[in-house]
Design an enzyme around this catalytic site. Sequence first.
Site, short mmCIF file in Angstrom:
data_model
loop_
_atom_site.label_atom_id
_atom_site.label_comp_id
_atom_site.label_asym_id
_atom_site.label_seq_id
_atom_site.Cartn_x
_atom_site.Cartn_y
_atom_site.Cartn_z
N HIS A 145 0.86 -1.23 -0.11
CA HIS A 145 0.09 0.03 -0.02
C HIS A 145 0.77 1.22 0.04
CE1 HIS A 145 -3.14 -2.48 0.27
NE2 HIS A 145 -3.72 -2.35 1.39
N ARG A 414 -5.82 -11.64 -3.70
CA ARG A 414 -6.71 -10.67 -3.42
C ARG A 414 -7.35 -9.98 -4.52
NH1 ARG A 414 -8.06 -5.33 -0.10
NH2 ARG A 414 -6.33 -4.36 -1.41
N GLU A 536 -15.51 -4.77 4.80
CA GLU A 536 -14.86 -3.58 4.86
C GLU A 536 -15.75 -2.03 5.49
OE1 GLU A 536 -11.73 -3.32 1.73
OE2 GLU A 536 -13.14 -4.48 0.65
N ASP A 576 -11.36 1.23 5.10
CA ASP A 576 -12.64 1.45 4.69
C ASP A 576 -13.77 1.86 5.46
OD1 ASP A 576 -12.27 1.76 1.55
OD2 ASP A 576 -11.11 0.04 2.06
N ARG A 614 -5.04 -3.62 8.95
CA ARG A 614 -4.87 -2.68 9.77
C ARG A 614 -3.93 -1.61 9.18
NH1 ARG A 614 -1.96 -2.82 14.67
NH2 ARG A 614 -3.01 -1.34 15.64
N ARG A 747 -9.15 5.83 -2.55
CA ARG A 747 -8.78 4.91 -1.62
C ARG A 747 -8.46 5.39 -0.18
NH1 ARG A 747 -7.69 0.23 -4.09
NH2 ARG A 747 -7.18 0.19 -6.38
#
Length: 916
Positions: A145, A414, A536, A576, A614, A747
């Site tokens: 990320h 994913r 989420e 999210d 997290r 995001r």
Amino acid sequence: MGTHDKDAALVSDIRLLGRILGDTLRMHEGEETYELIETIRKLAVASRRLEDVSSRESLAQALDALADDQAVVVVRAFSYFSLLANIAEDRHHLRRSRENRRHGSRPLPSTLRGLFADAVLTGTTRPQAMATLAKVRVTPVLTAHPTEVQRRSTLDVQLAIADWLGRLDQPDLLDDERHAIEIELRRLVATLWQTRMLRVVKLGVKDEIENALAYFDYTFIDAIPRIHAQIEDGISGLPTGAPVPALPTVLAIGSWVGGDRDGNPFVTAEMLEHAFRRQAEIAFDHYFAEVHALGAELPISGLWVRLTPAMAALAEASPDRSPFRQDEPYRRALTGVFARLAATATALGLKREHRTAVGRAEPYASPSAFADDLDVIDTSLRAGSSALLADGRLRHLRRAVRTFGFHLATVDLRQNAEVHEQVIAELLREARATPDYLALDEAARQSLLAAELATPRPLRSPFAAYSELARGELAIVEQAARVHATLGPDSIRQYVISKTESVSDLLEVAVLLKEAGLVTPGDGPVSRVQVVPLFETIGDLRRAPQTMREWFALPAARSLVASLGGVQEVMLGYSDSNKDGGYVTSNWELYKAETELVEVFREAGVRLRFFHGRGGTVGRGGGPSYDAILAQPPGSVQGELRLTEQGEVIASKYANRDIGQRNLEALVAATVRATLDQAPRDEHAEYHAAMEEISAAAFAAYRGLVYETPGFVDYFRASTPIREIAELNIGSRPASRKPSTRIEDLRAIPWVFSWAQCRVMLPGWYGLGSAVEAFLAKRGGKGQALLAEMWLQWPFFRAMLSNLEMLLAKADLSVAVRYKELVPDQGLADEIFGRIRRELDLTVKAFFTITTNEGFLAGNPALARSIRNRFPYLDPLNHLQVELLKRYRAGDSAAKVHRGIHLTINGLAAGLRNSG
């Protein structure tokens, strides 16, 4: 010893590094530039620490007057000071830890020493400890990320600075030795100053794979075997009991890098293959080096030691026929092991950079076969009274092989549920199973998919022309099947489904896995990969218990779960849910979902493993991991636990080996303690009712601002550097899931990152203040007493407020108010900023009302000191960020302006640390 005395060494280190940075500036930028930066520094310190209004005005004038090239140099100087301060603080934490151990202080509960010290006090026996630890498996999962703004080039230099700085702590250093260390520090700081801070091109997936793998070299591949050894030694120190079996793997590493396709079109089957090839190369490089080193360490002559028959056979099977080693069975055996490893690497198509084997040998069929040979050596050494030798390098290598295998880290797959349903609809249509899957209701979808799991007929046909999307998704699962076949089942164990809303979302993935042979069809289908729902949004979390109840009601689902040992994993999304419902409601809905899921799983007789998604900052579920694990609902931590490690937090936690080992120990210690928590499920019922009321009010306040205020999106995009963050070359994924400006499609990472840059920190606190105000207006003094009791007695509530407190301490609206100037519609800016200011005031008031603390971070003086010392060095960065944004958005397209903005983002991220 007072706090000042304890921090004297830290102050000395910061001054030393600051002086070296100043001298470096003089050398490379000239005396005039150095004096300019020093003037700005003194004004920033005076305006912040002395609250001197004239200094603040002079600071603003000095910064506004800078030319573009001057602004860039100033930004770099203050950014590098933050980086150097980070290094000094991290070294000081290690220094204090060593001093505490040296003085015999009671070990911290978050360490393994603390865990076993408590076990001794409670009379825990070896079998009891082993029974608990046999259930424990902790897996930090690295993600790509994009919040890590540092380049590896600068990170490597920082690690070298930390190493040399640590050498100054050696006792009885001679003057010339101290001088030599300082010279090396000067050389490294000069290198750092001349190294480019920003990436000039956007990271690709291959780059992200290499970045993640760096942390195995930095920390994991060495620390994880050592932690297992510590645990084994801790068990050995407990009161005796029946003999205990070997310790299973308690701690391993997972990864999303190369397997996370959600919103990232660049993660393909080719990238998945590349990720595993590189991971295997890292693992084999380690094994080659360790086996060679073991051979050098074990020149034991067969003339003087007794060998087990298996050891003699292993030595005899070696291709090593050198007459110089004929009486050295351990060396000969290890030469043979090396040869078999080399053959295995060749069979797997791996690149090798180590010396060649002495002869040919058969490749290992599996990591367990390699481990078996090492066990033969271990058993023989112990039988020959050489346990001391067995407990050295060999012990750590044996554990490494059992933990890392040939795959190094388990990689999750994913993808978004919406993608799966499109692919399944296409497969079913082309197979003539149903013309319009998307038009079916949930019951019909479940029935059709369950039937597909029962039949051996594949859906895919070589004669159909599939879309690029379908071909890509099928290629992924086919590549996963190939990885399973070559590197073993531990290589890919989970397939995570983003935006899970229904049971059909899980069945769709099972059908895709069946197409690749990873699910064996039949009346009782069998799976080799766990299908993991990711809940989420707030709505998803509220529906999660019912979704899982319906999942377990399906015979096909029960069969899939049973085939994987009766364990079902559930992932919870912190980022999210926070963006959707705000900090308070996100925390509370996550807690409630966990509590209810524990009951659903208990009724179904299925073991529950939570995967916590997290982020680094509080606004994305961050905060101290040890406290977060202990704050989970009773019964929700059942030995196994997975959690994501993201962005800049990976570097801060794991770039330094000693710090990395401490953080890994904390995860294990917390998981063990939480597993042993036997609190009743209905504990804190009154607290729950209060939280429900507070959450509802906080949710209304947050949604009212973010989603229901006209013009809020315009305010957010103008008053934060969100557009400029999206331009940073810090990740391969786009900043938004879809080409839109809606908050819903943005995001969570850039959402939180942007608010941190302008020092509002809104995602980490907004809504609590007005919620508590309404609660106390309704309940009065009894309500205040109840909240105070919750703060003292309820780990969840305390952790939630403690994390919020950290962001309140970092938030600064006196800085944020300047960002308001970036909004074209000043009427809109005044209205929204006014609401933010009022809510922050209410939140600060609520925090102190509940806790009765006299200041922020009263229980964490080290963090309080760090923030206090950093603020003067962040203020110029914030000021220049606003100034440069004004110039850029007014049409100044000069490269230095653009670069300067990106440098301020980098510098502020370094100074705030967990900002994204």
